[in-house]
Design a protein around this motif. Structure first.
Motif, short mmCIF file in Angstrom:
data_model
loop_
_atom_site.label_atom_id
_atom_site.label_comp_id
_atom_site.label_asym_id
_atom_site.label_seq_id
_atom_site.Cartn_x
_atom_site.Cartn_y
_atom_site.Cartn_z
N GLU A 1 0.83 -1.21 0.00
CA GLU A 1 0.00 0.00 0.00
C GLU A 1 0.86 1.25 0.00
OE1 GLU A 1 -3.11 0.35 -0.42
OE2 GLU A 1 -3.80 -1.70 -0.24
N PRO A 2 0.37 2.29 -0.67
CA PRO A 2 -0.79 2.30 -1.58
C PRO A 2 -0.39 1.85 -2.98
CG PRO A 2 0.05 4.52 -1.35
CD PRO A 2 0.92 3.65 -0.49
N THR A 3 -1.18 0.97 -3.58
CA THR A 3 -0.98 0.52 -4.95
C THR A 3 -2.20 0.88 -5.78
OG1 THR A 3 0.45 -1.33 -4.31
CG2 THR A 3 -0.57 -1.44 -6.48
N TYR A 4 -1.96 1.50 -6.91
CA TYR A 4 -3.01 1.77 -7.89
C TYR A 4 -2.70 0.99 -9.16
CZ TYR A 4 -4.98 5.46 -5.00
OH TYR A 4 -5.58 6.16 -3.97
N PHE A 5 -3.73 0.38 -9.72
CA PHE A 5 -3.59 -0.48 -10.89
C PHE A 5 -4.13 0.26 -12.11
CE2 PHE A 5 -3.68 -3.07 -7.15
CZ PHE A 5 -2.82 -4.13 -7.40
N VAL A 6 -3.28 0.45 -13.11
CA VAL A 6 -3.67 1.19 -14.30
C VAL A 6 -4.24 0.22 -15.33
CG1 VAL A 6 -2.96 2.83 -16.07
CG2 VAL A 6 -1.82 2.84 -13.84
N VAL A 7 -5.46 0.48 -15.78
CA VAL A 7 -6.11 -0.35 -16.80
C VAL A 7 -5.96 0.37 -18.13
CG1 VAL A 7 -8.23 -1.52 -17.47
CG2 VAL A 7 -7.72 -1.16 -15.03
N HIS A 8 -5.15 -0.19 -19.01
CA HIS A 8 -4.79 0.47 -20.26
C HIS A 8 -5.69 0.07 -21.43
CE1 HIS A 8 -0.96 2.40 -19.06
NE2 HIS A 8 -0.85 1.38 -18.22
N ASN A 9 -6.44 -1.02 -21.28
CA ASN A 9 -7.25 -1.50 -22.40
C ASN A 9 -8.63 -1.93 -21.92
OD1 ASN A 9 -5.68 -1.54 -24.98
ND2 ASN A 9 -4.23 -2.67 -23.71
N THR B 1 -8.23 4.15 -14.78
CA THR B 1 -8.46 3.85 -16.19
C THR B 1 -7.95 5.01 -17.03
OG1 THR B 1 -10.70 4.78 -16.08
CG2 THR B 1 -10.47 2.41 -15.69
N VAL B 2 -7.46 4.69 -18.23
CA VAL B 2 -6.86 5.73 -19.07
C VAL B 2 -7.88 6.40 -19.98
CG1 VAL B 2 -4.60 4.61 -18.99
CG2 VAL B 2 -6.16 4.12 -20.90
N SER B 3 -9.14 5.98 -19.89
CA SER B 3 -10.21 6.67 -20.61
C SER B 3 -11.51 6.49 -19.83
CB SER B 3 -10.37 6.13 -22.04
OG SER B 3 -10.92 4.83 -22.03
N HIS B 4 -12.43 7.43 -20.03
CA HIS B 4 -13.73 7.33 -19.38
C HIS B 4 -14.51 6.13 -19.91
CE1 HIS B 4 -13.42 11.02 -17.09
NE2 HIS B 4 -12.99 11.64 -18.17
N VAL C 1 -12.46 3.44 -8.64
CA VAL C 1 -12.04 3.55 -10.04
C VAL C 1 -12.16 5.01 -10.45
CG1 VAL C 1 -14.34 2.86 -10.85
CG2 VAL C 1 -12.40 2.75 -12.41
N GLN C 2 -11.12 5.51 -11.08
CA GLN C 2 -11.11 6.88 -11.57
C GLN C 2 -10.34 6.92 -12.87
OE1 GLN C 2 -8.30 9.57 -9.36
NE2 GLN C 2 -8.03 7.78 -8.04
N THR C 3 -10.64 7.92 -13.70
CA THR C 3 -9.95 8.09 -14.97
C THR C 3 -8.88 9.16 -14.84
OG1 THR C 3 -11.83 7.37 -16.31
CG2 THR C 3 -10.20 8.79 -17.37
#
Length: 363
Positions: free
Chosen positions: A112-120, A154-157, A174-176
């Motif tokens: 912590e703290p870890t944020y996971f980036v969702v690219h697709n 997330t990298v886009s809405h 979850v946030q963009t």
């Protein structure tokens, strides 16, 4: 206050996720923060700046960092490695995890703290892997399910909406945050002298040779076009691209210089950049093309293009898997195109603004 940031990623292969994380890291460094790249496998095409520390877990691509069985043992080894890095450089204030292998391991590490980036797009990636067989599908499914209860970026809405609507995973949050772009640096690099760029007019497509990118649709559209300009393909597997182009009868109109660490001069001097993908996250190359002042035509794939190509640019979004529509839009774009300064996305993706959003996560 100076922050200690870890960016965790599978490799430094030549993809969009790797590029935007390098941009993020460099901008954080410029602002006086300590940034370290934690890379699972030591291979890739991108050069890393000398002032950006890189730590490799595995020495090569052949050393596995995920497995059908035995993930418990690998996860323990991974956590020991992370702790060893922290003993050397100090505790991290924030972990930013990217791509499936890293996300799977980081989800088990519970750091912590870890944020996971969702690219697709999650649904599209699962659909694609299902066609490749049960083992590949299971590994993808497992990586996506690992995001359950995690803090996601997330990298886009569009991706954010998909995650909220599908119910496949239930994240803690979850946030963009759009990908960062160093506009001035891209414009500077676009002016660099480069060998091999065609002297005459041409179009360009930038992206690895993969099914998701739908080079087959691109080649069919080229065949349908009235304008017979050549197409420069900046991709990583030129032999397969050439073979497919021959199948669709456009081999004599493609130029294959291979992967380019600096694609911007190629993009800037093109008359048009085309994207023919079935799915994306936030297609980096569309924004880079706008920064370089080059018109874009794209499939309206999930997700990202419709967030980039707003206002007058939306006219050049076409349905996926429709080469006829793509051909018509490309022909039209070569004749007349809206003022690129009207692209609203350019105000939202500056590296400074995006970096501030990430730094805020460190508290």
């Amino acid at each position: 206050m100076t922050k200690q940031i870890a960016i965790v990623i599978d490799s430094l292969a030549g993809g969009g996720a790797e590029k935007v994380m390098l941009t993020l890291a460099q901008t954080m460094l410029q602002r006086g923060h300590n940034v370290h790249l934690l890379v699972l496998q030591n291979f890739g095409l991108y050069d890393v700046p000398d002032n950006l520390p890189v730590h490799y877990w595995k020495a090569s691509k052949t050393e596995r960092c995920d497995a059908l069985w035995g993930m418990g043992k690998l996860s323990r080894e991974f956590l020991i490695w992370i702790r060893d890095v922290q003993l050397q450089v100090g505790q991290f204030d924030l972990f930013i995890s990217n791509l499936d292998k890293s996300n799977l391991l980081m989800s088990r590490a519970n750091l912590e703290p870890t944020y996971f980036v969702v690219h697709n797009a999650v649904a599209e990636e699962l659909k694609k892997e299902r066609r490749l067989g049960p083992i590949k599908y299971f590994k993808m499914w497992r990586a996506k399910k690992a995001l359950e209860g995690k803090k996601l970026i997330t990298v886009s809405h569009g991706i954010e909406k998909e995650i909220r609507a599908s119910g496949f995973i239930h994240p803690q949050s979850v946030q963009t945050i759009y990908n960062p772009f160093n506009v001035e640096e891209i414009q500077r690099l676009a002016q660099a002298p480069t060998n091999g760029i065609p002297q005459g007019d041409y179009m360009v497509h930038v992206g690895r040779f993969a099914k998701q990118k739908r080079h087959d649709i691109l080649f069919q559209a080229m065949r349908e076009m009235d304008n017979k300009l050549p197409m420069v393909l900046l991709c990583n597997n030129t032999s397969k691209a050439k073979k497919m182009a021959k199948h669709y009868g456009v081999e004599d109109r493609i130029i294959l210089p291979g992967f380019q660490a600096n694609p911007y001069p190629w993009i800037k001097q093109a008359k048009l950049l085309a994207l023919s993908s079935d799915c994306e996250g936030l297609p980096t190359v569309l924004i880079e093309s706008l920064i370089c002042g080059t018109p874009i035509v794209s499939t309206n794939c999930p997700h990202g293009p419709e967030e980039i190509m707003t206002g007058p640019l939306a006219e050049f979004l076409v349905p996926c898997r429709n080469p006829e529509s793509l051909a018509l839009a490309m022909d039209k774009a070569l004749q007349v195109y809206p003022d690129l300064q009207e692209a609203e996305i350019l105000n939202q993706v500056s590296a400074e603004n995006v970096t501030q959003s990430y730094l805020a996560l460190a508290g």
